[in-house]
Design an enzyme around this catalytic site. Structure first.
Site, PDB file in Angstrom:
ATOM      1  N   GLU A  96     -71.152  13.986  43.128  1.00 25.74           N
ATOM      2  CA  GLU A  96     -71.911  12.834  43.677  1.00 25.74           C
ATOM      3  C   GLU A  96     -71.837  13.220  44.891  1.00 25.74           C
ATOM      4  OE1 GLU A  96     -70.683   9.332  42.384  1.00 25.74           O
ATOM      5  OE2 GLU A  96     -71.196   9.891  40.207  1.00 25.74           O
ATOM      6  N   GLU A 109     -72.893  12.482  31.205  1.00 26.22           N
ATOM      7  CA  GLU A 109     -72.299  10.903  31.555  1.00 26.22           C
ATOM      8  C   GLU A 109     -73.244   9.760  31.024  1.00 26.22           C
ATOM      9  OE1 GLU A 109     -71.114   9.675  35.323  1.00 26.22           O
ATOM     10  OE2 GLU A 109     -69.668  11.971  35.261  1.00 26.22           O
TER      11      GLU A 109
HETATM   12  C1  XIL Z   1     -66.711   5.214  36.735  1.00 23.04           C
HETATM   13  C2  XIL Z   1     -65.638   5.089  35.407  1.00 23.04           C
HETATM   14  O1  XIL Z   1     -66.065   5.178  34.110  1.00 23.04           O
HETATM   15  C3  XIL Z   1     -64.678   3.864  35.485  1.00 23.04           C
HETATM   16  O2  XIL Z   1     -63.949   2.838  34.614  1.00 23.04           O
HETATM   17  C4  XIL Z   1     -64.513   3.351  36.517  1.00 23.04           C
HETATM   18  O3  XIL Z   1     -63.754   2.489  37.226  1.00 23.04           O
HETATM   19  C5  XIL Z   1     -65.040   4.281  37.808  1.00 23.04           C
HETATM   20  O4  XIL Z   1     -65.404   5.051  37.427  1.00 23.04           O
HETATM   21  N1  XIL Z   1     -69.795   8.576  37.224  1.00 23.04           N
HETATM   22  C6  XIL Z   1     -68.610   9.477  37.229  1.00 23.04           C
HETATM   23  C7  XIL Z   1     -67.231   8.469  37.025  1.00 23.04           C
HETATM   24  O5  XIL Z   1     -68.526  10.776  38.092  1.00 23.04           O
HETATM   25  O6  XIL Z   1     -66.237   8.947  37.310  1.00 23.04           O
HETATM   26  C8  XIL Z   1     -67.915   7.186  36.615  1.00 23.04           C
HETATM   27  O7  XIL Z   1     -66.665   6.883  36.036  1.00 23.04           O
HETATM   28  C9  XIL Z   1     -68.767   6.615  36.602  1.00 23.04           C
HETATM   29  C10 XIL Z   1     -69.933   7.349  37.820  1.00 23.04           C
END
Ligand code: XIL
Length: 353
Positions: A152, A262
């Site tokens: 990101e 994701e």
């Molecule tokens: C999220 C996790 O799932 C949560 O448990 C945590 O509180 C925050 O992060 N983008 C990403 C992930 O790259 O690492 C994130 O994961 C969700 C958004």
């Protein structure tokens, strides 16, 4: 004796197959993909039903830790390293014969206090970043199919498309990205090195910005292997099948492989049959976009059980207020239309390549 045998038989023949009958990974692999995987965390291992799904390699062929490979967990102090939680996930994947997606090395979130509150100049912050990358990648050398090296790096606004102002950009400059890739490559020459990003699955400035980031790394003469499309979607805003495929092509044309990293599709609560149907469409479109893109190697859902999802009433003060039920299984373990939709798409719909 007779009755306990009967109970045993009953459990084996009826309950267990239901628990472990999922086959999304098998189906995806039969269609040429490397895996259909899921995000997970060690605290979830306590639920036996959850664990039986997680351990079923016919269902999930890859694991990714949701949090335990992040900086605040791995390096909580400047000279303190803690691989315990992530090791448990890597060991489980190894034991089950599942791939690991390793996530992530350099990000602006979930950083430890000593790092965020430290006083840094370009030189010592670069050294700290390299140290973190090299130690973590070295610890898991040979065990990660892929590493999300940077995560990101662009501004949240999809209409912006420029690099995010954070400690990495502000103190080191844009070259922090290529430096991270260069050192990850040196620490594990065989892991696929990815740039993971969201809101690049549809056309627009952020999508174009991500392509520029890839070119910047390539122009620096540094290896980048893949782009991760996070794909945290909602039915009203998700790109359709063709748009996702077009966006994937933009990156594979740059010479990269690609993964859906994701995937989840949150809906407004309370749910309705219409919303669950729209959710199915988004899940199926995303899976099909990957199936239709030869260099899309696999798909990972950001967990598979609503009860444990990062999106839901328990986290409404943190993320996506009002939304939930983003995963493939309802809290009572019933399969969503999205689940059966993916299953039948993988079984029956021909891909275009
Ligand atoms: C999220 C996790 O799932 C949560 O448990 C945590 O509180 C925050 O992060 N983008 C990403 C992930 O790259 O690492 C994130 O994961 C969700 C958004």
């Amino acid at each position: 004796m007779y009755s306990s045998l009967r109970i045993l038989l009953y459990t084996t023949l009826t309950v267990l197959p239901v628990l472990v009958s999922g086959q999304l990974n098998d189906l995806a692999q039969r269609r040429g993909k490397l895996y259909f995987g899921t995000e997970t965390e060690t605290w979830e291992f306590n639920d036996t039903t959850y664990l039986s799904h997680l351990n079923n390699v016919r269902e999930f062929g890859a694991l990714v830790p949701g949090n335990s490979m992040k900086w605040e967990v791995i390096q909580p102090g400047r000279y303190e390293w803690n691989f315990t939680l992530a090791d448990q996930i890597v060991d489980l994947a190894e034991h089950n014969g599942q791939h690991m997606r390793c996530h992530n090395l350099v990000w602006h979130e979930q950083l430890p206090g000593w790092l965020v509150n430290g006083t840094w100049g370009k030189e010592n912050l670069t050294a700290v970043m390299i140290d973190h990358v090299v130690r973590e990648v070295t610890h898991y050398k040979g065990k990660c199919y892929a590493w999300d090296v940077v995560n990101e790096v662009l501004n949240d606004d999809p209409n912006n498309g420029t690099l995010r102002s954070d400690m990495w950009l502000d103190i080191i400059g844009p070259e922090y990205i290529a430096i991270a890739f260069e050192h990850a490559a040196r620490a594990d020459p065989h892991a696929k090195l990815y740039y993971n990003e969201y809101d690049i699955e549809f056309k627009g400035p952020k999508h174009d910005g991500a392509m520029k980031v890839v070119k910047m790394i390539q122009d620096a003469g540094v290896r980048i292997d893949g782009i991760g499309f996070e794909s945290h979607f909602t039915p009203s805003t998700a790109p359709g099948l063709q748009e996702q495929m077009d966006c994937m092509k933009d990156f594979t044309d740059l010479g990269l492989e690609l993964a859906v990293t994701e995937l989840d599709v949150r809906i407004l609560l309370p749910d309705s049959p219409e919303e669950l149907e729209q959710q199915e469409t988004v899940y199926v479109d995303t899976v099909e976009a990957c199936m239709n893109t030869e260099k899309c190697v696999g798909m990972t859902v950001w967990d598979f059980w609503d009860q444990n999802s990062w999106i839901g009433p328990l986290t409404w003060d943190l993320y996506y207020n009002g939304y939930g039920e983003a995963d493939l299984y309802f809290a009572n373990w019933t399969r969503k239309p999205a689940y059966t939709g993916i299953e039948s798409a993988l079984k029956h719909r021909p891909s275009h390549w």
